[in-house]
Design an enzyme around this catalytic site. Structure first.
Site, PDB file in Angstrom:
ATOM      1  N   HIS A  78      41.527  49.363  -4.369  1.00 44.50           N
ATOM      2  CA  HIS A  78      40.724  48.932  -3.308  1.00 44.50           C
ATOM      3  C   HIS A  78      40.886  47.523  -4.666  1.00 44.50           C
ATOM      4  O   HIS A  78      40.974  47.082  -3.897  1.00 44.50           O
ATOM      5  CB  HIS A  78      39.343  49.103  -3.462  1.00 44.50           C
ATOM      6  N   GLU A  79      40.286  47.650  -5.452  1.00 45.66           N
ATOM      7  CA  GLU A  79      39.838  46.410  -6.861  1.00 45.66           C
ATOM      8  C   GLU A  79      41.483  46.144  -6.874  1.00 45.66           C
ATOM      9  O   GLU A  79      41.605  44.055  -7.159  1.00 45.66           O
ATOM     10  CB  GLU A  79      39.585  46.977  -7.571  1.00 45.66           C
ATOM     11  N   GLU A 121      38.366  41.354   1.151  1.00 44.63           N
ATOM     12  CA  GLU A 121      38.055  42.349   1.169  1.00 44.63           C
ATOM     13  C   GLU A 121      39.658  42.871   2.443  1.00 44.63           C
ATOM     14  O   GLU A 121      39.331  43.898   1.698  1.00 44.63           O
ATOM     15  CB  GLU A 121      36.795  42.277   1.711  1.00 44.63           C
ATOM     16  N   HIS A 140      42.162  43.446  -4.787  1.00 45.35           N
ATOM     17  CA  HIS A 140      41.731  42.645  -4.322  1.00 45.35           C
ATOM     18  C   HIS A 140      42.517  41.395  -5.514  1.00 45.35           C
ATOM     19  O   HIS A 140      42.765  39.941  -5.357  1.00 45.35           O
ATOM     20  CB  HIS A 140      40.895  42.155  -4.710  1.00 45.35           C
TER      21      HIS A 140
HETATM   22 MG    MG Z   1      35.744  44.681  -1.799  1.00 47.20          MG
END
Ligand code: MG
Length: 509
Positions: free
Chosen positions: A276-277, A306, A280
């Site tokens: 997830h990160e 996101e 980003h």
């Molecule tokens: Mg996030």
């Protein structure tokens, strides 16, 4: 590597020069924020608080200095002569200046004071599971936010003023349209899944040893690093550390940092946080280098940001080909998973279970959690719900949408930090991220016919290049709605791509 964007336009050049000290203050504040969450000795908190607020104050003074505001004003007047990047720079700066000018100092101070006090009381209230204890602080914060919304101004709904702070031009009308379709559709899918005794719902009980056994933190850390290597992250511009709540901090386009978490059990959480990160981070790493040290480096909005993390975490990271790709690594590093089949691991990563806590929610139920928070925030700022009515409303809606009713405030209304931090209007961007990630996946699959095969082989080059061209390279040159229109010819945040994705993945239709 260039960090000096030059424009044909002398005013833009003056603006970029004057912006450099502001960028540098932002750089320092980011580094301090990263350090605070990772390595700073605990007792440094108060001094760090002073340094942090002083630097932000300096930043504000520079931004609102007469000379700088005049430069931005005169650039605005020549709008037609500016190219897209120059227009983006002026748009972003103008938004920043306007916001700061409209909100009086007293309100900003009242908010930051309430943030510190309210947050402390919220922590205690959550521990004791006692909403009444936190209620006066929530009331106070909402009063402050209502006044801020009035100062910022809005066309239709006071909540619009707050939404726009996190997602440019987002309105209640947009979100009513989104949730009006999304909520009932997801409810229907969830009911079908549960009624049909789907393997996704049984996944958690069949794989309970994967969820409950204690893992070796060092081994899972090695596993995460091997996954980052598979995803081809350039470790000379990127790093990963550990924190309780994972986050991404970009100090610029060539120093982007993420953290992950190791709770000791349920290793998929650590892997998913890492991916997830990293998603980003990629947004910054693939932004065009010519935008470095300008106001438009980095992402277009929270929703767009996101969408990048959710695309990698869920759409790629929880897909069958990806699980097949990393399954041998999991079996190598997680001792109690060494007998698990690819399919068992796939179901473990994708188990669906309606539950109380948003941050632990699966792909299917996640947006129902956001729907509840959206309804509450909209009603609060529209004057249709009072603070004391929130817990009851929360629990009733949980029961209606997810089929579970919190018996304690800590499982319900007290679970998130956002409200005590003054973040009203933030939650909906999580759902927008999920919706955009599905739009991206659908469009990408049309362009890349070996999409699944590429993932199975671990060849992420084409996917990354597609994302770079469509989204990343532009930084925040375009407002989110404009970017979506340019890249995908889409108006607003169409939820149908997401429901189609969920339906076909979980119901096979
Ligand atoms: Mg996030």
């Amino acid at each position: 590597m260039t960090t000096n964007m030059k424009s044909e336009n002398p005013i833009i050049n003056q603006i970029l020069d004057a912006y450099k000290p502001m960028w540098s203050l932002g750089h320092a504040v980011s580094l301090m924020g990263w350090d605070f969450e990772t390595y700073m000795p605990r007792k440094g908190t108060e001094e760090r608080g002073v340094a942090d607020s002083q630097l932000l104050l300096l930043h504000k003074e520079l931004l609102l200095s007469k000379n700088f505001v005049d430069l931005v004003e005169s650039a605005k007047k020549q709008k037609e002569g500016l190219d897209d990047v120059e227009k983006g720079i002026i748009r972003v700066l103008d938004r920043g200046i306007t916001k700061q000018l409209k909100i009086p100092k007293e309100l900003t101070e009242a908010e930051s004071l309430e943030r510190i006090r309210g947050n402390m009381v919220w922590r205690q209230a959550r521990e004791k599971s006692d909403f009444k204890m936190y209620e006066p602080h929530l009331k106070n914060m909402i009063e402050i936010k209502k006044q801020i919304a009035e100062k910022i101004g809005y066309e239709k709904h006071p909540y619009d003023a707050l939404l726009d702070q996190f997602e440019e031009d987002l309105t209640v009308d947009d979100l009513d349209e989104v949730f009006g379709v999304l909520t009932p559709h997801i409810q229907k899918i969830l009911k079908k899944l549960i009624d049909s005794d789907s393997p996704f719902c049984k996944g958690s009980s069949n794989n309970s040893h994967l969820e409950k056994s204690k893992y070796d933190v060092q081994k899972v850390d090695e596993l995460n690093r091997e996954i980052l290597k598979l995803l081809q992250y350039d470790m000379e511009r990127f790093r990963m550390d550990v924190s309780t709540h994972p986050f991404t901090e970009s100090l610029g386009l060539n120093d982007v940092r993420i953290t992950t978490r190791y709770e000791g059990t349920d290793f998929k959480r650590s892997i998913s946080s890492t991916i997830h990160e990293a998603g980003h981070a990629l947004y910054h790493l693939q932004c065009d280098q010519s935008l470095s040290v300008t106001p438009v480096e980095g992402g277009s909005s929270l929703g767009l940001h996101e969408s990048q993390s959710r695309f990698w975490e869920n759409i790629v990271g929880r897909s069958r080909p990806f699980i097949q790709l990393i399954a041998p690594l999991i079996r190598k590093h997680v001792s109690f998973a060494n007998q698990s089949t690819d399919e068992e691991l796939y179901l473990y990563f994708n188990s669906v279970k309606p539950d109380y806590i948003r941050v632990d929610a699966d792909e299917v139920t996640y947006n129902l959690h956001i729907a509840i928070r959206y309804e509450i925030e909209k009603m609060i700022f529209g004057g249709e719900l009072s603070v004391s009515e929130i817990p009851q409303f929360w629990n009733d809606r949980m029961e209606q949408l997810l089929g579970v009713r919190p018996t304690q405030d800590s499982q319900g209304v007290l679970q998130d930090t956002h409200w005590s931090s003054g973040l009203f209007g933030y939650f909906p961007t999580y759902t927008l991220g999920n919706l955009i990630s599905a739009i991206i996946a659908s469009k990408m699959r049309k362009d890349l016919n070996s999409y699944e095969e590429d993932i199975r082989k671990g060849d992420f080059g084409p996917i990354k290049e597609w994302l770079r061209l469509k989204i990343h390279q532009h930084g925040s040159v375009y407002a989110p709605k404009v970017l979506l229109k340019n890249a995908f010819n889409i108006d607003g945040y169409d939820p149908n791509y997401f429901t189609t994705y969920i339906e076909s993945k979980y119901l096979g239709s």
